[in-house]
Structures are given as C-alpha cells and as structure tokens.
Design an enzyme around this catalytic site. Structure first.
Site, mmCIF file in Angstrom:
data_model
loop_
_atom_site.group_PDB
_atom_site.id
_atom_site.type_symbol
_atom_site.label_atom_id
_atom_site.label_comp_id
_atom_site.label_asym_id
_atom_site.label_seq_id
_atom_site.Cartn_x
_atom_site.Cartn_y
_atom_site.Cartn_z
ATOM 1 C CG ASP A 166 33.365 48.114 5.794
ATOM 2 O OD1 ASP A 166 32.977 47.510 6.811
ATOM 3 O OD2 ASP A 166 32.594 48.756 5.056
ATOM 4 C CB SER A 221 29.769 48.749 8.731
ATOM 5 O OG SER A 221 30.331 47.855 7.799
ATOM 6 C CD GLN A 238 32.681 46.194 10.121
ATOM 7 O OE1 GLN A 238 32.161 45.219 9.584
ATOM 8 N NE2 GLN A 238 33.337 47.111 9.424
#
Length: 300
Positions: free
Chosen positions: A216, A241, A291
C-alpha cells in the site's frame, strides 16, 4: 533484528481478546489517519489466527511454524482510521474446506467499521505452471536508499518523516519518484525494489503479511506520474486507498529483494487505478496487486 523491524512486527502482532476477536495497536502516521497497509496486514494476521489448529499458520509472528497461506485477499477501506486508538478485528469463519479456508474480517474503531477484508487460504498442491516474464529493472544494490534519495527531492522535515516511517523496509525507487518530477508528466509506470531491513522467521504467512503491508506504500505512484503530480508529500493531490486486492501465486521471502512493477491504466472521476506485479529477484512472479484510490486535486 533492527529496532525498526522489531517494532513493526510488534505492531502487526495482535492480542486475542475472544475466540475470533483480536485487538491491534496503531501508531502515529504520516497523515492524520492509520496507514492502510497496517490495517490490511493486521486483518490478514487476524484471519490467519483462526485457521483450524491442524493446519494453522503460526500463532505468533516470530514463530517458524508454517501452514496454509492466503492465495488471495480482497479489501475495502471504509473510514479513515484513528492512529491514536486501538483497532478491534472481528473474524467470521465463512468456510473450512478440505483445500480452501475462507475468512471475513471487519476492523472496528469507536464502534464503527473502518475496513473489511475477505481472505482465502489454500493448502499447497501441484498444478499447471506459467507466468508473465519479469520486466527489465536495475540491480537494487545500485540504487540509492530512501535515506539517500528522499532529501534530494523533499523538504528536510518531510523527508525525515518518510525515512522514519519506512525504516523497517529497505525501499528503493528504480527511477525518480512522483515528488521528484512534479510538473513533468511521464509514463504511468513505476518500479520499486523492497525488502525488510533484517531477516524474518521462516513462517510463510509472515512474509505474505509483510508484503501486504508494503503493497500500500507506492501503488498509486504511477497515477501521479502520468499527471506530473507529487502527491501528499508536496500537497498537490489529496488521496486515500479505496479498495485493494492481492493474489499470491508462488512462495517468496519479504526479507529478500522483491521487484514491485506498477502501472496505472486509468484515472477518472476523482479516482485512480493502480495494478502491479511483484517478482522475486530470480524472476518468479510472486504476487499480483490491484488498488483503486481517491486522487483529488485540491481546490484553490
């Protein structure tokens, strides 16, 4: 083990407070919310702790006992996490099959869900084999460390915060990061080599958890590169995110060099999509990651 890695393992380790309920701590973040990779990694630990005892991964992150590991995870970031409060993880045992074990995890703070994860674990078996080839990339040992590279592109206080926040991970950009090329759009692609700053135990779940944590950190960089934006570090983009998915194809070690090859096929509607492949240094495709995140240009 370096203190920074020791502290990260403590952070990702969880306290069991009921049979399927766990509590994790947090820590100060670079922005006023919990780092998404931390929540995803802790949720994965919680899921792994409920796999049946006869096939369970380690009960402690420092153990070397192995077991089934995740072959995939799918997650949604629902609310910003409070870095000053603990996070409770509630695990739902969806299915315990002969080959696959499925878990759903909800992360809760202040009485509200902030994160949702579904993970599927599989016992090892033989099968068909093929993979996309590893792209060309420079030798990680020839690239500058974060401590060497960040001060070249960011104010000293911001660079120092980034170095300290990522001290447990040796992360090296193959090219100039977004905040080093503001105002100059280029190909929506970014490559980063990473490994932990220290050796880890042999438990495969531990290495999957650490890769989840790191995944991430940089995945939306390629979105920024396409528009010559530097991101939160220079204040020209507001981001967070939204959802995150990973597929774990082959065994790997997070304490050995891994190439994170990232690209962005699309950005629209205040959102940007990043997709990536993680390769071992020997060329094995280990992980696929996708993502989507909020990518907003601040209004004057």
């Amino acid at each position: 083990m370096p203190k920074s890695l020791d502290a990260l393992l403590d952070l990702l380790d969880l306290e069991r407070i009921e049979e399927d309920i766990f509590r994790g701590e947090s820590r100060s973040a670079l922005v006023p919310r919990v780092f998404g990779g931390q929540v995803a990694a802790q949720a994965l630990v919680a899921a792994g702790r409920t796999v049946p005892a006869d096939r369970s991964p380690s009960s402690r992150l420092r153990s070397s006992r192995g077991g089934p590991i995740p072959h995939s995870l799918h997650a949604y970031f629902l609310r910003p996490g409070d870095p000053g409060a603990p996070i409770v993880y509630e695990v739902d045992r969806i299915r315990d099959g002969r080959s696959f074990t499925t878990r759903r995890v909800v992360a809760i703070q202040h009485g509200h869900p902030i994160f949702h994860l579904s993970a599927s674990f599989q016992t090892y078996e033989e099968g068909l084999e093929h993979q996309a080839p590893m792209p060309d990339a420079p030798d990680p040992e020839t690239l500058p460390t974060a401590a060497e590279m960040l001060p070249r592109h960011l104010p000293a206080n911001v660079a120092q915060r980034l170095v300290e926040a990522r001290a447990a991970v040796d992360l090296r950009y193959a090219d100039t990061p977004p905040w080093g090329s503001v105002g100059t759009p280029r190909e929506a692609r970014s490559q980063v080599w990473f490994r932990t700053n220290g050796k880890l135990a042999d438990d495969p779940l531990l290495h999957v958890v650490l890769a989840t944590y790191v995944s991430d950190m940089t995945l939306l960089d390629s979105v920024l590169l396409a528009h010559g934006r530097g991101g939160w570090a220079v204040g020209d983009v507001v981001g967070a995110s939204l959802d995150h998915a990973m597929w774990f194809h082959r065994p790997f070690r997070a304490d050995e060099w891994l190439l994170y090859d990232q690209e962005s096929p699309s950005a629209s509607g205040g959102r940007g999509l990043g997709q990536a492949r993680i390769y071992t240094q020997s060329g094995q495709l280990a992980v696929t990651v996708i993502q989507e995140g909020v990518v907003r240009v601040p209004r004057d």
